[in-house]
Design an enzyme around this catalytic site. Sequence first.
Site, short mmCIF file in Angstrom:
data_model
loop_
_atom_site.label_atom_id
_atom_site.label_comp_id
_atom_site.label_asym_id
_atom_site.label_seq_id
_atom_site.Cartn_x
_atom_site.Cartn_y
_atom_site.Cartn_z
N ARG A 290 0.93 -1.28 0.02
CA ARG A 290 0.05 0.13 -0.15
C ARG A 290 0.92 1.13 0.05
NH1 ARG A 290 2.36 1.71 3.63
NH2 ARG A 290 0.87 3.46 3.76
N ARG B 216 -7.16 -0.17 -6.81
CA ARG B 216 -7.40 0.90 -5.83
C ARG B 216 -7.46 1.93 -6.62
NH1 ARG B 216 -4.21 1.06 -0.36
NH2 ARG B 216 -6.26 1.88 0.04
N GLN C 39 -1.97 1.87 9.84
CA GLN C 39 -0.56 1.90 9.15
C GLN C 39 0.44 2.76 10.07
OE1 GLN C 39 -3.58 2.91 7.81
NE2 GLN C 39 -3.74 2.21 5.56
N ASP D 1 -2.28 10.75 -2.11
CA ASP D 1 -2.96 9.64 -3.26
C ASP D 1 -3.20 10.33 -4.25
OD1 ASP D 1 -3.05 8.06 -0.53
OD2 ASP D 1 -3.24 6.43 -1.97
N ASN E 76 -5.94 12.28 0.85
CA ASN E 76 -4.96 11.26 1.51
C ASN E 76 -5.63 10.44 2.67
OD1 ASN E 76 -2.25 10.56 1.97
ND2 ASN E 76 -2.40 11.39 3.91
N LYS E 77 -4.93 9.47 3.08
CA LYS E 77 -5.69 8.75 4.37
C LYS E 77 -6.41 9.36 4.98
CE LYS E 77 -5.06 5.48 4.66
NZ LYS E 77 -6.17 4.45 3.73
O1 MRU Z 1 -4.35 2.81 2.05
P1 MRU Z 1 -3.08 3.29 2.12
O2 MRU Z 1 -2.23 2.84 3.39
O3 MRU Z 1 -2.65 2.87 0.76
O4 MRU Z 1 -2.90 4.80 2.12
C1 MRU Z 1 -1.66 5.47 1.98
C2 MRU Z 1 -1.83 6.96 2.15
O5 MRU Z 1 -2.80 7.60 2.52
C3 MRU Z 1 -0.24 7.59 1.80
O6 MRU Z 1 -0.29 8.72 2.72
C4 MRU Z 1 -0.02 7.92 0.66
O7 MRU Z 1 -0.31 6.95 -0.37
C5 MRU Z 1 1.36 8.28 0.35
S1 MRU Z 1 2.43 7.18 0.48
C6 MRU Z 1 4.13 7.76 0.22
#
Ligand code: MRU
Length: 316
Positions: A44, A78, A172, A213, A223-224
Amino acid sequence: MNAIRWEGDALALLDQRRLPAEQSWLRLDTSQAVARAIQDMVVRGAPAIAITAAYGMALAIAEGRDRTEASTALLAARPTAVNLRWALERLAPLPDAEIEAEAVRIHTEDRAINEAIGRHGGPLLTGGVLHVCNTGALATGGHGTALGMVRSAHAAGRELRVYAVETRPYLQGARLTTVECLAEGIPCTLITDSMAAAAMAAGRIQAVIAGCDRVAANGDVANKIGTYSLAVLARHHGLPFYVAMPTSTLDRRCPTGADIPIEERPPRELTHLAGVPIAPAEVDVWNPAFDVTPAALITAWVTEHGLWQAPFSPLL
Ligand code: MRU
């Protein structure tokens, strides 16, 4: 610390679902298995997903699989991380014989991009740095984006402490970011997402940093989930909020954050913790994996080319 290893005829992925308890690697030799691994979050983080998908295309060619079909399946794995589309579009015009080498190039370049982000962003950080999700070596081709800024600052001798928010529901922050910090001797304190305001009010935080993202053309950042609330809190407390952004995460085709597709994940991620039920199985669940932070709440976008301000148009 690396999470992706190309073996020529297969892709080895560190199974991030099992960290920190276990370090186990999966060996994937079909593009279908790669798409599933992305969807199931074996791997991820937007840049890591892009690298993985590129190797998935190399496997599709080795399998003799229809390229369009393989690319469509990888793209659907995704939907929010635009780096996935970026990598597939970079490969699309190339002949079969060049795909593997280009995937390796995408992988190698990513580390260099992250190191550049670290060089530009590291000097911004000192004291308590609140970090969301995991944006480190595990989420990229190495070094990391937002966590790469921390890594570079730490290597340069800057005094700092990462406040890692655990990042519900997938954890995470708790499971991955803390591991990366501890491995490198970077001071790190784990807090729950709901402790961020208290940490800021207590004067423990001097900056908030996040990865992304997908960044819309106007600078809005997906983002997350939870990033938006941290940006609101940072503004309330007069703290800078920095987004580490490899330019492959900029989506010029999305005018604003409202145009960014937001992935919704299975209810089980909320109703269960490490396989143990923590809520009634029949309860209604809303589980968006990302939220959108408006550009107005962002102090600067740290790219491999330097610090950007919105609007980006003069910089493109
Ligand atoms: O759901 P995830 O763990 O893939 O989400 C990741 C994030 O939100 C990160 O902040 C983003 O992908 C950047 S990683 C350098």
